[in-house]
Enzyme design. Structure first.
Site, mmCIF file in Angstrom:
data_model
loop_
_atom_site.group_PDB
_atom_site.id
_atom_site.type_symbol
_atom_site.label_atom_id
_atom_site.label_comp_id
_atom_site.label_asym_id
_atom_site.label_seq_id
_atom_site.Cartn_x
_atom_site.Cartn_y
_atom_site.Cartn_z
ATOM 1 N N ASP A 92 -6.614 -60.087 62.986
ATOM 2 C CA ASP A 92 -6.332 -59.616 63.563
ATOM 3 C C ASP A 92 -6.521 -59.993 65.149
ATOM 4 O O ASP A 92 -7.318 -59.716 65.661
ATOM 5 C CB ASP A 92 -6.731 -58.061 63.389
ATOM 6 C CG ASP A 92 -6.102 -56.829 64.564
ATOM 7 O OD1 ASP A 92 -4.960 -57.334 64.963
ATOM 8 O OD2 ASP A 92 -6.509 -56.140 64.247
ATOM 9 N N ASN A 331 -12.030 -59.893 68.995
ATOM 10 C CA ASN A 331 -11.214 -60.972 67.874
ATOM 11 C C ASN A 331 -10.834 -62.638 68.219
ATOM 12 O O ASN A 331 -9.449 -62.378 68.207
ATOM 13 C CB ASN A 331 -10.562 -60.743 67.063
ATOM 14 C CG ASN A 331 -10.926 -60.276 65.889
ATOM 15 O OD1 ASN A 331 -12.509 -59.698 66.112
ATOM 16 N ND2 ASN A 331 -10.534 -59.683 65.057
ATOM 17 N N MET A 378 -15.332 -42.359 62.479
ATOM 18 C CA MET A 378 -14.722 -40.768 63.356
ATOM 19 C C MET A 378 -15.652 -39.825 62.885
ATOM 20 O O MET A 378 -16.170 -39.881 61.924
ATOM 21 C CB MET A 378 -13.366 -40.899 62.004
ATOM 22 C CG MET A 378 -12.501 -41.803 61.720
ATOM 23 S SD MET A 378 -10.458 -41.328 60.338
ATOM 24 C CE MET A 378 -10.347 -39.404 61.810
ATOM 25 N N SER A 382 -18.675 -42.682 70.025
ATOM 26 C CA SER A 382 -18.463 -44.447 71.054
ATOM 27 C C SER A 382 -19.261 -44.531 72.510
ATOM 28 O O SER A 382 -20.011 -43.172 72.646
ATOM 29 C CB SER A 382 -17.545 -44.069 71.190
ATOM 30 O OG SER A 382 -15.653 -44.592 70.187
ATOM 31 N N HIS A 400 -19.079 -54.950 68.208
ATOM 32 C CA HIS A 400 -17.898 -54.142 68.423
ATOM 33 C C HIS A 400 -18.201 -53.224 68.189
ATOM 34 O O HIS A 400 -16.930 -52.435 67.536
ATOM 35 C CB HIS A 400 -17.256 -55.409 68.270
ATOM 36 C CG HIS A 400 -16.184 -55.424 66.500
ATOM 37 N ND1 HIS A 400 -17.945 -55.149 65.658
ATOM 38 C CD2 HIS A 400 -15.189 -54.752 65.795
ATOM 39 C CE1 HIS A 400 -16.510 -54.518 63.956
ATOM 40 N NE2 HIS A 400 -15.412 -54.639 64.545
ATOM 41 N N GLY A 401 -18.201 -52.472 66.833
ATOM 42 C CA GLY A 401 -18.786 -50.967 66.369
ATOM 43 C C GLY A 401 -19.684 -50.720 65.613
ATOM 44 O O GLY A 401 -21.302 -51.599 65.677
ATOM 45 N N LYS A 479 -5.075 -41.271 64.516
ATOM 46 C CA LYS A 479 -5.220 -42.515 63.474
ATOM 47 C C LYS A 479 -3.156 -42.962 62.420
ATOM 48 O O LYS A 479 -2.765 -42.389 62.114
ATOM 49 C CB LYS A 479 -5.677 -42.614 62.162
ATOM 50 C CG LYS A 479 -7.554 -41.693 62.353
ATOM 51 C CD LYS A 479 -7.979 -43.337 62.921
ATOM 52 C CE LYS A 479 -8.538 -43.936 61.976
ATOM 53 N NZ LYS A 479 -9.485 -45.297 62.038
#
Length: 483
Positions: A92, A331, A378, A382, A400-401, A479
């Protein structure tokens, strides 16, 4: 998040250098996270380190196993004599984050019925997979691919008529990536048609759009307020990528560079690790196409925000506004200058976080450093962070997360819908409203599938790479469905 001082001792505890058989791996993670890492991430690193000329490789604390290369990787070559790897870019291409500031306070959304109404409206304006034929017919895909945000008609840039106040084109990592346009002829019409219909759509998996409420970190209050943040402010966070166009570029690059590898006799123990010298014409074609996918991704996230703005104004009235705070990706591969030398840097699931006064900051953020946007899972927070000078050691890469700890199939087996609902506060006044009547299809995106994002943020801050500016607590989530 537990507030702790970030000291030199903390930096040492959150960083280690490992000597693997093929070379050095730098790991930024707390002791607890480091000890929990899957042993396969080190095997993958050793394969990556066998690519010729690799000068630096690191993992951020959210690292987890991917295809060919782990998500959470930064890999660096000198541009002269360097290599490019579709495996270390990810499928991606240009996947990233976008955050918009609104003029609303979370108390204005306390009524769960209003949150549900907003979610229904956004769900109507924002498809997950494809728009109907003819939608966005006034947007020419080639203009987006070549010009990025600047290829969109003015009607989709609501602040274009007030250039001195506009943030749509200035508060982004890059509004346009330049490349040799001739490479676009390599794709058939069917790829163009599908990519056009997916422009401005969300996608599935871990992609989302979310209404969140800001909680400023006291250590960064002055900076947060300078950026226009306030406690309780409703913000809109978006996570999406380059959709069908980026997928086509990734498949093309993998196929063509495998041919180069066979011709040159290149390879490692992992047949899925694909790479080739930058000097090869096929590698150059892939890089040029990669830049077109970055243009697509940033424009697509902008259109997602445009759709959300339309939905919110329909429900809340025309006084509702959404100002761009920042858009950035996690990415990609591209050329950067470090210590006066040109480096070709790959970031796969890694976010660039530049400190104040770094010349690569966009002009609105030169004095402060730009916002680095880190999504949680979820039902969890964040974060908005800002890079620190110490990030130089890691080429200014941070997480990145949260990073997965379980596969989608394993999560579905281990986590019940009841547990997932509890994590979302279903049935309480603080329920995170979701755009799906049943949570069955989303269980694989539950918090139990991911690491603790607070520990990830603490590791990054503890290593001296970046510090948190604000947490963003979820109010409502849009989502798609995982494929």
């Amino acid at each position: 998040m537990i507030v702790r001082p970030y000291t030199e001792q903390a930096e040492e505890a959150c960083y280690r250098e490992l000597q693997l058989p093929a070379g050095k791996l730098h790991v930024y993670a707390s002791e607890e996270i480091f000890r929990s890492l899957d042993y396969r991430v080190f095997a993958m690193a050793n394969n990556n380190l066998q690519i010729p000329g690799l000068t630096y490789m690191s993992y951020t604390p959210d690292v987890h196993v991917g295809e060919g290369t782990c998500i959470g990787t930064t890999a660096v070559w000198n541009t002269d004599g360097g290599y490019v790897s579709p495996s270390i870019v990810g499928s991606d291409i240009g996947c990233g984050m976008r955050l918009h500031l609104t003029n609303m306070h979370r108390d204005e959304l306390r009524d769960i019925r209003l949150r549900r109404k907003l979610v229904r409206a956004i769900d109507h304006y924002l498809p997950a997979e494809e728009h109907a034929r003819g939608h966005y017919s006034d947007i020419r895909l080639e203009h987006v691919l070549i010009k990025g945000l600047r290829g969109l008609p003015n009607k989709y840039v609501p602040d274009h008529y007030t250039p001195k106040q506009s943030t749509s084109l200035t508060h982004v990592e890059c509004a346009r990536y330049r490349f040799d346009e001739g490479v676009l002829d390599r794709f058939p019409d069917r790829v163009w048609h599908r990519a056009h219909r997916q422009l401005g759509t969300l996608g599935g998996g871990n992609h989302f759009a979310e209404l969140q409420a800001v909680e400023i970190d006291e250590r960064s209050r002055e900076l947060a307020e300078r950026w226009g943040l306030f406690d309780g402010q409703v913000v809109v966070m978006i996570h999406s990528g380059s959709r069908a166009w980026g997928g086509a570029v990734s498949r093309y690059g993998t196929t063509e560079l495998l041919k180069v590898m066979r011709r040159l006799g290149l390879g490692t123990a992992d047949p899925k690790l694909v790479y080739a010298p930058l000097s090869d014409p096929s590698a150059q074609a892939y890089v040029q196409l990669l830049y077109s996918a970055l243009n697509y991704a940033v424009a697509s996230r902008h259109l997602i925000a445009y759709a959300i703005r339309q939905a919110c104004r329909e429900v809340l009235g025309t006084a509702f506004e959404m100002r761009t705070l920042y858009d950035l990706m996690h990415n990609y591969a591209w050329e950067e200058q470090h210590d006066g030398s040109s480096r070709f840097i790959h970031r796969k699931g890694a976010t660039r976080a530049l400190p104040a006064q770094h010349p690569d900051n966009p002009s609105p953020y030169l004095e402060t450093g730009h916002p680095a946007l880190i999504p949680g899972s979820m039902g969890t927070s964040s974060y908005i962070m800002v890079g620190q000078p110490g990030g130089r050691d890691n080429y200014y890469s941070i997480c990145h997360g949260a990073g997965r700890i379980r596969s989608r199939s394993a999560t579905k087996k281990l986590v019940s819908v009841r547990d997932f609902a509890a994590a979302l506060g279903v049935g309480t006044e603080d329920e995170v409203v979701v755009n799906h009547r049943s949570l069955d299809a989303l269980v694989d995106e539950s918090p139990q599938a991911y690491k603790d994002v607070d520990q990830i943020i603490d590791s990054v801050a503890g290593a001296g790479l970046a510090v948190p500016v604000a947490a963003c607590r979820p109010l409502a989530t849009i989502k798609g469905v995982s494929s």
